[in-house]
Design a protein around this motif. Structure first.
Motif, mmCIF file in Angstrom:
data_model
loop_
_atom_site.group_PDB
_atom_site.id
_atom_site.type_symbol
_atom_site.label_atom_id
_atom_site.label_comp_id
_atom_site.label_asym_id
_atom_site.label_seq_id
_atom_site.Cartn_x
_atom_site.Cartn_y
_atom_site.Cartn_z
ATOM 1 N N ASN A 191 0.822 -1.211 0.000
ATOM 2 C CA ASN A 191 0.000 0.000 0.000
ATOM 3 C C ASN A 191 0.856 1.259 0.000
ATOM 4 O OD1 ASN A 191 -2.491 -1.135 -0.223
ATOM 5 N ND2 ASN A 191 -3.062 -0.939 1.926
ATOM 6 N N ARG A 194 1.891 1.682 -3.533
ATOM 7 C CA ARG A 194 0.782 2.140 -4.373
ATOM 8 C C ARG A 194 0.501 3.628 -4.151
ATOM 9 N NH1 ARG A 194 -1.078 -3.398 -4.103
ATOM 10 N NH2 ARG A 194 -1.985 -3.190 -2.024
ATOM 11 N N GLU A 195 0.577 4.071 -2.907
ATOM 12 C CA GLU A 195 0.389 5.503 -2.645
ATOM 13 C C GLU A 195 1.485 6.325 -3.320
ATOM 14 O OE1 GLU A 195 -0.036 6.360 1.506
ATOM 15 O OE2 GLU A 195 -1.608 4.854 1.792
ATOM 16 N N TYR A 224 -6.450 -2.366 -5.231
ATOM 17 C CA TYR A 224 -6.966 -2.001 -3.912
ATOM 18 C C TYR A 224 -8.299 -2.701 -3.662
ATOM 19 C CZ TYR A 224 -3.929 2.040 -2.790
ATOM 20 O OH TYR A 224 -2.876 2.858 -2.453
ATOM 21 N N GLU A 228 -10.221 -0.217 1.731
ATOM 22 C CA GLU A 228 -8.897 0.165 2.217
ATOM 23 C C GLU A 228 -8.760 1.683 2.283
ATOM 24 O OE1 GLU A 228 -5.415 -2.618 1.202
ATOM 25 O OE2 GLU A 228 -6.657 -2.668 -0.593
ATOM 26 N N SER A 230 -6.105 3.331 2.252
ATOM 27 C CA SER A 230 -5.066 3.758 1.316
ATOM 28 C C SER A 230 -5.652 4.118 -0.048
ATOM 29 C CB SER A 230 -4.017 2.653 1.165
ATOM 30 O OG SER A 230 -2.945 3.072 0.358
#
Length: 241
Positions: A191, A194-195, A224, A228, A230
Motif C-alpha cells: 500500500n 501504491r500511494e 486495492y 482500504e 489507502s
C-alpha cells in the motif's frame, strides 16, 4: 461455431475459420461480426477499464490468446456506446501480434485509434494502452519509479498511459484526457508503494498542463480493495490536480 466469422487481417478478408501458430502453439482465434454501435452526444464520454490477464506463457497457460480475441466483441455487444477502453496486462498483444493483434481486431470493430503500449528497454512491456473510437490527438506515458524490489514487478514497465481524445458529434467537439494505469501487486508494504505510485501519477498529470476546464479521467487496475483507507489516499492525491 455459431454465427462466428474470423478476421484474417493478413489476408484482408473474412474466413470461416482461423488458426494461428504463435510460439509453437496452435491457437483458435475468433472475431464475431461487428455489433451495432451507438453514439452519445459530444458532452458525454463513456470509458471502461479492463485487465485482460494476457500474461506470458512462462507465467501461466490459461487460454490468454484465445480469450483476448473474443473480448472486444463482448465489450461492444454489452456496452455499444463506449467511447474508449483502457486496457491492462496486454503483454502478448492478441492471438497473433503480427496478423491478428488485439489492436487490429479493435480497429475492425471501429476503434481505429490506439496508443502505444507502455514500454521500456529495461523491462518487459507494461501491458497498458488505450484505444478509442475517436481521434487521439496527443499521447504520453510514464513508468513508475516506486516499486517493491525482489518481486516480479521489478521486471515490468508498469506506469501510466495518457491519451487526449477529441470527440466530435454533430459538429460539436469536446476534449477528454484519459489515463490508464496498473499499480503495484503483492509484495510487502504494497500500500505504501501504491500511494507513492499515485503521487507519481498525480505529478505526471501536472506536467501535461491540461487546461483546468477539461476533464481528467483515471482508469486502471489499482490493486486495492474498496474498504482500504489507502485507496482514499490515492483518490485524494489524484483529485489534487
Amino acid at each position: 461455431m455459431e454465427d462466428v466469422l474470423i478476421l484474417n487481417q493478413h489476408l484482408g478478408h473474412l474466413l470461416e475459420d482461423f488458426d494461428c501458430f504463435n510460439g509453437g502453439r496452435a491457437i483458435r482465434c475468433v472475431v464475431k461480426p461487428k455489433p451495432k454501435l451507438s453514439t452519445t452526444p459530444a458532452n458525454e464520454f463513456k470509458f471502461l477499464m479492463y485487465n485482460i490477464f494476457e500474461r506470458f506463457y512462462f507465467v501461466s497457460v490459461d487460454g490468454q490468446r484465445e480469450r483476448t480475441c473474443r473480448i472486444p466483441s463482448w465489450i461492444l455487444e454489452t456496452i455499444p456506446d463506449v467511447d474508449a477502453i483502457a486496457f491492462q496486462e496486454v503483454f502478448l498483444g492478441g492471438c497473433d501480434e503480427n496478423n491478428l493483434s488485439l489492436k487490429k481486431v479493435l480497429s475492425y470493430y471501429g476503434f481505429k485509434y490506439a496508443k502505444s503500449i507502455v514500454d521500456s528497454i529495461l523491462a518487459i512491456n507494461g501491458g497498458i494502452f488505450i484505444t478509442s473510437k475517436w481521434p487521439i490527438v496527443r499521447e504520453e506515458s510514464y513508468i513508475f519509479k516506486a516499486v517493491i524490489f525482489f518481486t516480479a514487478e521489478i521486471f515490468v514497465a508498469k506506469g501510466v498511459s495518457y491519451a487526449r481524445i477529441e470527440k466530435t458529434v454533430n459538429g460539436v467537439t469536446m476534449l477528454y484526457n484519459l489515463m490508464s494505469t496498473h499499480l503495484q501487486s503483492g509484495g510487502g508494504d504494497d500500500n505504501t508503494i501504491r500511494e507513492a505510485q499515485c503521487q507519481e501519477m498525480a505529478s505526471f498529470t501536472q506536467t501535461l498542463n491540461i487546461p483546468a476546464n477539461e476533464s481528467v479521467l483515471y482508469a486502471g487496475d489499482l490493486n486495492y480493495r474498496l474498504d482500504e483507507l489507502s485507496l482514499q489516499t490515492c483518490v485524494n492525491l489524484l483529485n489534487s490536480n
